[in-house]
Design an enzyme around this catalytic site. Structure first.
Site, PDB file in Angstrom:
ATOM      1  N   ASN A   4       0.828  -1.203   0.000  1.00  0.00           N
ATOM      2  CA  ASN A   4       0.000   0.000   0.000  1.00  0.00           C
ATOM      3  C   ASN A   4       0.870   1.264   0.000  1.00  0.00           C
ATOM      4  O   ASN A   4       1.550   1.573   0.976  1.00  0.00           O
ATOM      5  CB  ASN A   4      -0.895  -0.067   1.249  1.00  0.00           C
ATOM      6  N   ASP A  61      -0.460  -4.116   9.763  1.00  0.00           N
ATOM      7  CA  ASP A  61      -1.846  -4.423   9.406  1.00  0.00           C
ATOM      8  C   ASP A  61      -2.742  -3.428  10.130  1.00  0.00           C
ATOM      9  O   ASP A  61      -2.537  -3.131  11.310  1.00  0.00           O
ATOM     10  CB  ASP A  61      -2.208  -5.858   9.796  1.00  0.00           C
ATOM     11  N   PHE A 139      -6.026   7.751   1.485  1.00  0.00           N
ATOM     12  CA  PHE A 139      -6.387   6.515   0.783  1.00  0.00           C
ATOM     13  C   PHE A 139      -7.452   5.775   1.590  1.00  0.00           C
ATOM     14  O   PHE A 139      -7.819   6.187   2.694  1.00  0.00           O
ATOM     15  CB  PHE A 139      -5.135   5.633   0.580  1.00  0.00           C
ATOM     16  N   ASP A 142     -10.205   6.879   4.359  1.00  0.00           N
ATOM     17  CA  ASP A 142      -9.967   8.250   4.838  1.00  0.00           C
ATOM     18  C   ASP A 142     -11.144   9.204   4.582  1.00  0.00           C
ATOM     19  O   ASP A 142     -11.448  10.038   5.448  1.00  0.00           O
ATOM     20  CB  ASP A 142      -8.690   8.835   4.207  1.00  0.00           C
ATOM     21  N   LYS A 165      -2.656  14.353   9.250  1.00  0.00           N
ATOM     22  CA  LYS A 165      -3.198  12.998   9.468  1.00  0.00           C
ATOM     23  C   LYS A 165      -2.252  12.182  10.341  1.00  0.00           C
ATOM     24  O   LYS A 165      -2.669  11.550  11.307  1.00  0.00           O
ATOM     25  CB  LYS A 165      -3.442  12.274   8.131  1.00  0.00           C
ATOM     26  N   ARG A 171      -1.708   5.020  12.582  1.00  0.00           N
ATOM     27  CA  ARG A 171      -0.407   4.641  12.022  1.00  0.00           C
ATOM     28  C   ARG A 171       0.683   5.562  12.551  1.00  0.00           C
ATOM     29  O   ARG A 171       1.781   5.116  12.867  1.00  0.00           O
ATOM     30  CB  ARG A 171      -0.473   4.693  10.484  1.00  0.00           C
TER      31      ARG A 171
END
Ligand code: IMP
Length: 190
Positions: A4, A61, A139, A142, A165, A171
């Site tokens: 990704n 993940d 992505f 979002d 973000k 993350r």
């Protein structure tokens, strides 16, 4: 270890200023339909080690857990995005009132160090599912996720730039914990 590009961009924005290079390896591993993100990563690491990949490497993940949908899509987030997409989740949430739209993004990072030892780092971002899509950055889910954070002002992740973000996100939290671990345990980046 992810295919990704959006995830890699977020990790790079945090790791590179600290002198670490993020090298993306797109080789896949079967995503076990497991009960937790931790189990998906553990099985992925087992698979990669058995297939001959030499550590150190990092697996990631993530998932979107929606309270009104009893945690769905959760560990099935990738499949849900590829099938019903953001519109499908909004559809499932059509009749759910504002105060019952809570959700959380979670990230699980599994770092297998050069000696083969495993270290886990987690990050959660609480928020809610928007009434409609908004924004065009980022992505995945979002455009339909509004983080609960002072300053977010009801905007979705897709209405924020990458720096904002990652300051708030699941993350960002997990990657910062991982980088802090590297800074105190690994040899300094060259
Ligand atoms: P996986 O970790 O690649 O299995 O990701 C699960 C799914 O959730 C993917 O389809 C991602 O696009 C989506 N996803 C993961 N992290 C994020 C995020 O930070 N924002 C939006 N969607 C995400």
């Amino acid at each position: 270890m992810t295919g990704n590009a959006g995830k890699v961009a977020e990790m790079r924005s945090l790791a590179e200023p600290m002198g670490y290079a993020v090298v993306q390896d797109k080789r896949g591993y079967p995503e076990l339909q497991a009960a937790s993100l931790a189990e998906v990563c553990a099985a992925g690491a087992d698979h990669l080690l058995a297939s001959g990949l030499r550590p150190p490497f990092l697996l990631e993940d993530s998932g979107l857990f929606v309270a009104a949908l009893k945690g769905f899509p959760g560990v099935y987030s990738r499949h849900a995005l590829e099938t019903i997409g953001c519109g499908g989740v909004l559809g499932l949430m059509r009749d759910v009132e504002e105060e019952l739209r809570s959700a959380a993004f979670r990230t699980y990072l599994l770092y297998v160090d050069a000696g083969g030892k495993r270290h886990a780092f987690e990050g959660t971002c609480k928020g809610r599912i928007a009434a409609r899509r908004a924004g065009s950055t980022g992505f995945g889910f979002d455009p339909i996720f509004i983080p609960d954070a002072p300053g977010a002002g009801g905007r979705t992740f897709a209405e924020m730039d990458l720096a904002e973000k990652t300051r708030l996100s699941h993350r960002g939290k997990a990657v910062r914990a991982f980088l802090a671990h590297l800074a105190k345990s690994a040899s300094p980046p060259s």
